[in-house]
Design an enzyme around this catalytic site. Sequence first.
Site, short mmCIF file in Angstrom:
data_model
loop_
_atom_site.label_atom_id
_atom_site.label_comp_id
_atom_site.label_asym_id
_atom_site.label_seq_id
_atom_site.Cartn_x
_atom_site.Cartn_y
_atom_site.Cartn_z
N HIS A 94 -21.69 49.07 -104.71
CA HIS A 94 -22.21 49.91 -105.80
C HIS A 94 -23.40 49.28 -106.50
O HIS A 94 -23.72 49.65 -107.63
CB HIS A 94 -21.08 50.21 -106.81
CG HIS A 94 -19.99 51.07 -106.22
ND1 HIS A 94 -18.74 51.18 -106.77
CD2 HIS A 94 -19.98 51.86 -105.12
CE1 HIS A 94 -18.00 52.00 -106.03
NE2 HIS A 94 -18.73 52.42 -105.02
N CYS A 103 -38.07 50.65 -109.36
CA CYS A 103 -38.86 51.80 -109.82
C CYS A 103 -38.39 53.05 -109.09
O CYS A 103 -38.25 53.04 -107.87
CB CYS A 103 -40.34 51.52 -109.53
SG CYS A 103 -41.37 53.01 -109.67
N CYS A 110 -41.80 54.28 -106.66
CA CYS A 110 -42.27 53.52 -105.50
C CYS A 110 -41.20 52.54 -104.99
O CYS A 110 -41.42 51.85 -104.01
CB CYS A 110 -43.56 52.77 -105.83
SG CYS A 110 -43.34 51.39 -106.98
N THR A 121 -8.29 46.72 -107.86
CA THR A 121 -8.94 48.03 -107.74
C THR A 121 -7.89 49.12 -107.69
O THR A 121 -6.83 48.94 -107.09
CB THR A 121 -9.85 48.11 -106.50
OG1 THR A 121 -10.33 49.47 -106.37
CG2 THR A 121 -9.17 47.69 -105.22
N ASN A 163 -2.60 43.19 -107.86
CA ASN A 163 -2.93 44.10 -108.96
C ASN A 163 -1.86 43.93 -110.04
O ASN A 163 -0.77 43.41 -109.77
CB ASN A 163 -2.94 45.56 -108.46
CG ASN A 163 -3.76 46.48 -109.35
OD1 ASN A 163 -3.47 46.64 -110.53
ND2 ASN A 163 -4.80 47.08 -108.79
P1 NAD Z 1 -10.78 50.69 -111.93
O1 NAD Z 1 -11.25 50.49 -113.32
O2 NAD Z 1 -10.61 52.07 -111.43
O3 NAD Z 1 -9.38 49.96 -111.70
C1 NAD Z 1 -9.15 48.65 -112.11
C2 NAD Z 1 -7.88 48.15 -111.43
O4 NAD Z 1 -7.70 46.77 -111.76
C3 NAD Z 1 -6.61 48.89 -111.85
O5 NAD Z 1 -5.86 49.21 -110.69
C4 NAD Z 1 -5.87 47.85 -112.71
O6 NAD Z 1 -4.46 47.97 -112.61
C5 NAD Z 1 -6.35 46.55 -112.10
N1 NAD Z 1 -6.35 45.37 -112.99
C6 NAD Z 1 -6.67 45.30 -114.30
N2 NAD Z 1 -6.60 44.04 -114.74
C7 NAD Z 1 -6.24 43.27 -113.68
C8 NAD Z 1 -6.01 41.88 -113.50
N3 NAD Z 1 -6.15 40.99 -114.51
N4 NAD Z 1 -5.64 41.43 -112.27
C9 NAD Z 1 -5.48 42.30 -111.23
N5 NAD Z 1 -5.71 43.63 -111.35
C10 NAD Z 1 -6.07 44.12 -112.56
O7 NAD Z 1 -11.78 49.86 -111.05
P2 NAD Z 1 -12.33 50.11 -109.60
O8 NAD Z 1 -11.21 50.42 -108.69
O9 NAD Z 1 -13.20 48.93 -109.34
O10 NAD Z 1 -13.25 51.40 -109.69
C11 NAD Z 1 -14.12 51.61 -110.77
C12 NAD Z 1 -15.61 51.71 -110.49
O11 NAD Z 1 -16.21 51.22 -111.66
C13 NAD Z 1 -16.12 50.83 -109.39
O12 NAD Z 1 -16.87 51.66 -108.59
C14 NAD Z 1 -17.04 49.81 -110.05
O13 NAD Z 1 -18.34 49.92 -109.51
C15 NAD Z 1 -17.18 50.22 -111.46
N6 NAD Z 1 -16.96 49.17 -112.48
C16 NAD Z 1 -17.42 47.91 -112.32
C17 NAD Z 1 -17.18 46.94 -113.26
C18 NAD Z 1 -17.69 45.55 -113.01
O14 NAD Z 1 -18.68 45.39 -112.32
N7 NAD Z 1 -17.00 44.51 -113.52
C19 NAD Z 1 -16.45 47.23 -114.42
C20 NAD Z 1 -15.98 48.53 -114.57
C21 NAD Z 1 -16.24 49.49 -113.59
ZN ZN Z 2 -43.48 52.13 -109.08
#
Ligand code: NAD
Ligand code: ZN
Length: 250
Positions: A118, A126, A129, A189, A214
């Site tokens: 992602h 940009c 371009c 996740t 998880n």
């Molecule tokens: P999600 O927010 O949908 O799910 C998070 C998962 O993590 C849940 O299943 C939850 O139970 C679990 N969780 C929470 N705390 C935890 C811990 N301490 N240990 C283990 N598991 C734990 O996240 P997702 O599945 O990554 O999907 C969300 C989308 O949001 C992704 O596409 C991502 O790009 C984006 N996102 C990214 C960030 C980041 O870069 N840190 C933050 C938020 C969302």
């Molecule tokens: Zn440009």
Amino acid sequence: MNFTDSFLKRITNAEKIVVFTGAGISAESGIPTFRGKDGIWNKLKPEELASFNAFLKNPDMVWEWYQHRRSIIHEKSPNAAHYSITEMEKYFDKVSVVTQNVDNLHRRAGNNNVYELHGNIERNYCIECKRPYNDSGLELENKQVPKCDYCGGLIRPDVVWFGEVLPQDVFAESERLAAESDICFVIGTSAVVYPAAYIPLGAKQAGSCLVEINIEETELSQIADYSYFGAAGKIMPKILDEIKKLKTSI
Ligand code: NAD
Ligand code: ZN
């Protein structure tokens, strides 16, 4: 925590590892997840900020929100789960991290093979371009969206927004690595965001061993070979300890 003999045997025999991660792995670093009770999406509507149309409609607001998220991320550090994965590289032929996160914490923790499905919030480009803008003139105090020095186009964060396609080369390579992995760890996740969630499904289909970490059950729990419930920052160091014991005693 007790690990079964069958799980330990899979580790002993494994050479290729894929680690598929989501926002939960960064939760203990202090970066909020999207879903769940403290999730960002409970407070804001995603399509209002994280889409190309939203950006065109209100570029300064979307830019400011990303600057805000960046400033939060800059203050945080990778946690024990990120570092455990980095250390795993010493004990297997190959450890590849396929992440849905944009927070750059896997790279900051020193992982060498990181596939960002992602994008990465630290990068920008940009919209006209496509030139990358990764540092110059993008200071965090900057509340207005910067413009391209070459063509005047708006600069946007290099993240995949709602309705956008994933970087196809990164996705294809991640699928390939998952299919040939011996173990696929799935950490923090909810596994409901597609097409990213095809990665662990593809690994399982190709015969890899699916190990879920998880704090609660997810869509994947049904098909996981092993599920360990608890905080990633607590469980991953324990798994690393087992790996060290098994892989250094051969
Ligand atoms: P999600 O927010 O949908 O799910 C998070 C998962 O993590 C849940 O299943 C939850 O139970 C679990 N969780 C929470 N705390 C935890 C811990 N301490 N240990 C283990 N598991 C734990 O996240 P997702 O599945 O990554 O999907 C969300 C989308 O949001 C992704 O596409 C991502 O790009 C984006 N996102 C990214 C960030 C980041 O870069 N840190 C933050 C938020 C969302
Ligand atoms: Zn440009």
